[in-house]
Design a protein around this motif. Structure first.
Motif, mmCIF file in Angstrom:
data_model
loop_
_atom_site.group_PDB
_atom_site.id
_atom_site.type_symbol
_atom_site.label_atom_id
_atom_site.label_comp_id
_atom_site.label_asym_id
_atom_site.label_seq_id
_atom_site.Cartn_x
_atom_site.Cartn_y
_atom_site.Cartn_z
ATOM 1 N N LEU A 199 63.619 -71.882 7.299
ATOM 2 C CA LEU A 199 62.889 -73.063 7.743
ATOM 3 C C LEU A 199 63.368 -73.543 9.112
ATOM 4 C CD1 LEU A 199 62.564 -75.049 4.385
ATOM 5 C CD2 LEU A 199 60.736 -73.913 5.651
ATOM 6 N N GLN A 200 64.667 -73.429 9.375
ATOM 7 C CA GLN A 200 65.178 -73.815 10.689
ATOM 8 C C GLN A 200 64.627 -72.885 11.768
ATOM 9 O OE1 GLN A 200 67.301 -76.566 11.371
ATOM 10 N NE2 GLN A 200 66.582 -76.069 13.420
ATOM 11 N N LYS A 201 64.640 -71.592 11.481
ATOM 12 C CA LYS A 201 64.080 -70.611 12.418
ATOM 13 C C LYS A 201 62.592 -70.858 12.635
ATOM 14 C CE LYS A 201 62.507 -66.890 10.884
ATOM 15 N NZ LYS A 201 62.277 -65.628 10.164
ATOM 16 N N THR A 202 61.882 -71.202 11.560
ATOM 17 C CA THR A 202 60.445 -71.471 11.655
ATOM 18 C C THR A 202 60.171 -72.693 12.510
ATOM 19 O OG1 THR A 202 60.016 -70.444 9.507
ATOM 20 C CG2 THR A 202 58.380 -72.014 10.303
ATOM 21 N N TYR A 203 61.015 -73.714 12.386
ATOM 22 C CA TYR A 203 60.852 -74.886 13.236
ATOM 23 C C TYR A 203 61.003 -74.488 14.709
ATOM 24 C CZ TYR A 203 61.858 -79.001 15.946
ATOM 25 O OH TYR A 203 61.844 -79.929 16.949
ATOM 26 N N TYR A 204 62.041 -73.750 15.010
ATOM 27 C CA TYR A 204 62.281 -73.358 16.401
ATOM 28 C C TYR A 204 61.136 -72.503 16.956
ATOM 29 C CZ TYR A 204 67.172 -74.945 16.285
ATOM 30 O OH TYR A 204 68.318 -75.702 16.210
ATOM 31 N N LYS A 205 60.675 -71.541 16.180
ATOM 32 C CA LYS A 205 59.685 -70.582 16.672
ATOM 33 C C LYS A 205 58.263 -71.125 16.696
ATOM 34 C CE LYS A 205 59.612 -66.337 15.264
ATOM 35 N NZ LYS A 205 59.429 -65.629 16.548
ATOM 36 N N THR A 206 57.939 -72.048 15.796
ATOM 37 C CA THR A 206 56.546 -72.477 15.653
ATOM 38 C C THR A 206 56.358 -73.985 15.774
ATOM 39 O OG1 THR A 206 56.115 -70.597 14.185
ATOM 40 C CG2 THR A 206 54.518 -72.384 14.156
ATOM 41 N N ALA A 207 57.140 -74.749 15.029
ATOM 42 C CA ALA A 207 56.866 -76.187 14.901
ATOM 43 C C ALA A 207 57.396 -77.010 16.065
ATOM 44 C CB ALA A 207 57.444 -76.710 13.587
ATOM 45 N N SER A 208 58.434 -76.542 16.759
ATOM 46 C CA SER A 208 59.007 -77.324 17.847
ATOM 47 C C SER A 208 57.990 -77.575 18.954
ATOM 48 C CB SER A 208 60.236 -76.610 18.422
ATOM 49 O OG SER A 208 60.736 -77.294 19.552
ATOM 50 N N LEU A 209 57.188 -76.586 19.289
ATOM 51 C CA LEU A 209 56.221 -76.725 20.379
ATOM 52 C C LEU A 209 55.212 -77.834 20.097
ATOM 53 C CD1 LEU A 209 54.931 -75.848 23.030
ATOM 54 C CD2 LEU A 209 53.755 -74.023 21.786
ATOM 55 N N ILE A 210 54.583 -77.802 18.925
ATOM 56 C CA ILE A 210 53.539 -78.790 18.637
ATOM 57 C C ILE A 210 54.147 -80.175 18.375
ATOM 58 C CG2 ILE A 210 53.446 -78.232 16.164
ATOM 59 C CD1 ILE A 210 50.493 -79.206 18.467
ATOM 60 N N SER A 211 55.333 -80.227 17.759
ATOM 61 C CA SER A 211 55.935 -81.530 17.456
ATOM 62 C C SER A 211 56.389 -82.240 18.732
ATOM 63 C CB SER A 211 57.111 -81.367 16.487
ATOM 64 O OG SER A 211 58.122 -80.537 17.040
ATOM 65 N N ASN A 212 57.066 -81.529 19.611
ATOM 66 C CA ASN A 212 57.537 -82.155 20.845
ATOM 67 C C ASN A 212 56.387 -82.443 21.808
ATOM 68 O OD1 ASN A 212 60.585 -82.420 20.851
ATOM 69 N ND2 ASN A 212 60.355 -80.306 20.171
ATOM 70 N N SER A 213 55.335 -81.651 21.754
ATOM 71 C CA SER A 213 54.165 -81.923 22.584
ATOM 72 C C SER A 213 53.443 -83.186 22.101
ATOM 73 C CB SER A 213 53.215 -80.724 22.571
ATOM 74 O OG SER A 213 53.827 -79.592 23.159
ATOM 75 N N CYS A 214 53.339 -83.349 20.784
ATOM 76 C CA CYS A 214 52.755 -84.585 20.240
ATOM 77 C C CYS A 214 53.573 -85.798 20.669
ATOM 78 C CB CYS A 214 52.687 -84.517 18.713
ATOM 79 S SG CYS A 214 51.360 -83.486 18.044
ATOM 80 N N LYS A 215 54.888 -85.657 20.634
ATOM 81 C CA LYS A 215 55.758 -86.756 21.054
ATOM 82 C C LYS A 215 55.572 -87.039 22.539
ATOM 83 C CE LYS A 215 60.546 -88.374 20.893
ATOM 84 N NZ LYS A 215 61.934 -88.056 20.449
ATOM 85 N N ALA A 216 55.406 -85.986 23.342
ATOM 86 C CA ALA A 216 55.206 -86.161 24.782
ATOM 87 C C ALA A 216 53.931 -86.948 25.066
ATOM 88 C CB ALA A 216 55.149 -84.795 25.462
#
Length: 421
Positions: A260-277
């Motif tokens: 799950l940590q690897k999945t966050y880094y590879k997939t979820a980090s982009l959309i989550s941090n972009s939403c925050k931006a």
């Protein structure tokens, strides 16, 4: 309108209770579920179940944990028109596609051809991430400490800056695809030959680097250090996640937490941090920015969990890439991890590796006997519910455009977990 608001409040309360339960579940490893009555079937029979999952899951409810949102959709559909999230931003997506094609123009013809490979008309993909970000921008168009007028040059400038986040996000995403295809030695992507297959690994890597450089230039033009830091971290996460996948120990390969940590880094980090931006550019509070982040994080995790299911149950034609690609590359994902909890003997096969096709077939047979596919869908539904809860927790508003965009964002959470490609 009064009935609509009342139903919305009821749905909101119900979903919050449900999300609290989900958080409790997600804070611990899910306990192994009992093996079904079919556990006495031969492994040969069960292998066929993996390949037949596509028909079963495309026609059935994705998971019992998604029931809250079915109630939500049933109640709101009585008074509100069913929305197509993508149609709400179709005009902006068309403009965005044209701008992306302009942004990836390069002086060297071969690099230009490579950089625009997945931005050409017909192979752009569904533009899932830009759609989410444009909807999020509208969903956050509520009162903030220093209000921005709803019309006029300031509002237009804000929307243009939020659109730029969508453009940057898409360039980073496509760059990561180009690099991933080289690392995975993939030969197809989005239903066509992959760039590395057509032009070779070196050109593909350089094209990905070029897209990242263009994304950095666009990011710098926003002149917002917090947003720059967020999206720079995304690139770091992409590299970290890919390295985690390449260098796993035996223990890590069998760890759901590590997966799950690897999945966050590879997939979820982009959309989550972009939403925050998007929220930060609008001048939103830290609380609202965190809700935007949580929506993206849980949506991204749900998306990847379903991707991992489809790698087993989909076809190469429906996925636009080879099926069973993960396990054939020795990558252990959630369905296999859940299956291992029911059949500990799978651990020995994972430890041995999947270079031998016989081990791939054995793993598929155990997966067919297990509830690995179903439990992965249930976990995806939990994350989808948490994403919807984040939207429901945003400040209330009477603005119908804002409300419509929020409904569309919630609708997307259900589309993610019910898709079959």
């Amino acid at each position: 309108m009064m009935l609509s608001r009342a139903l919305s409040r009821i749905s909101r309360i119900t979903r919050r209770k449900n999300a609290l339960g989900c958080r409790s579940l997600l804070s611990h490893r899910l306990d192994p579920l009992p093996i079904s009555d079919g556990s006495s079937n031969t492994l040969g029979d069960s292998a066929q179940k993996v390949y037949s999952c596509r028909e079963h899951y495309s026609s059935s409810t994705p998971a019992r944990l998604g029931f809250t949102h079915q109630i939500h959709h049933q109640s709101t559909s009585l008074v509100e028109e069913q929305l197509d999230p993508f149609s709400l931003v179709a005009d902006e997506l068309s403009v965005l596609a044209n701008k992306l094609r302009q942004m990836v123009v390069a002086e060297v013809p071969k690099l230009a051809s490579a950089a625009e490979y997945f931005f050409k008309i017909g192979v752009e993909g569904k533009r899932f991430r830009p759609t989410v970000l444009l909807l999020m921008a509208t969903a956050l168009n509520v009162h903030i400490p220093e209000p921005i007028p709803n019309d006029g040059p300031m509002a237009t400038e804000l929307r243009a800056r939020q659109q730029r986040i969508a453009e940057i996000t898409e360039m980073i995403h496509v760059a990561s695809l180009l690099h991933d295809d080289v690392l995975d030695d993939a030969d197809t992507r989005r239903g066509i030959k992959s760039l590395n297959f057509v032009m070779g690994n070196k050109v593909s890597v350089l094209a990905g680097d070029f897209l990242l450089s263009r994304a950095c230039v666009a990011l710098a033009s926003l002149r917002n250090t917090e947003v720059v830091s967020l999206l720079a971290t995304v690139v770091e996460h992409l590299v970290t996640g890919e390295t985690m996948q390449m260098t796993t120990t035996t223990e890590q390969r069998c760890s759901m937490e590590y997966y799950l940590q690897k999945t966050y880094y590879k997939t979820a980090s982009l959309i989550s941090n972009s939403c925050k931006a998007v929220a930060l550019l609008a001048g939103q509070t830290a609380e609202v920015a965190t809700l935007a982040f949580e929506y993206g994080r849980n949506l991204g995790l749900a998306f990847q969990l379903i991707d991992d299911v489809l790698d087993f149950t989909g076809t190469s034609a429906s996925l636009g890439k080879g099926s069973l690609s993960d396990i054939r590359h020795g990558i252990v994902t959630a369905p296999i991890l859940f299956a291992m909890e029911e059949f500990p003997q799978l651990r020995a096969i994972i430890d041995e590796g999947f270079e031998d096709p016989k081990n791939v077939n054995l793993a598929l047979e155990y997966l067919g006997k297990s509830r690995g596919i179903q439990r992965t869908r249930e976990l995806a539904a939990q994350h989808a519910n948490l994403a919807a809860e984040a939207i429901d927790s945003l400040p209330e508003t009477d603005d119908e455009d804002v409300r419509r965009s929020r409904r569309a964002l919630i609708d997307i959470t259900q589309r993610v977990i019910t898709r079959n490609k």
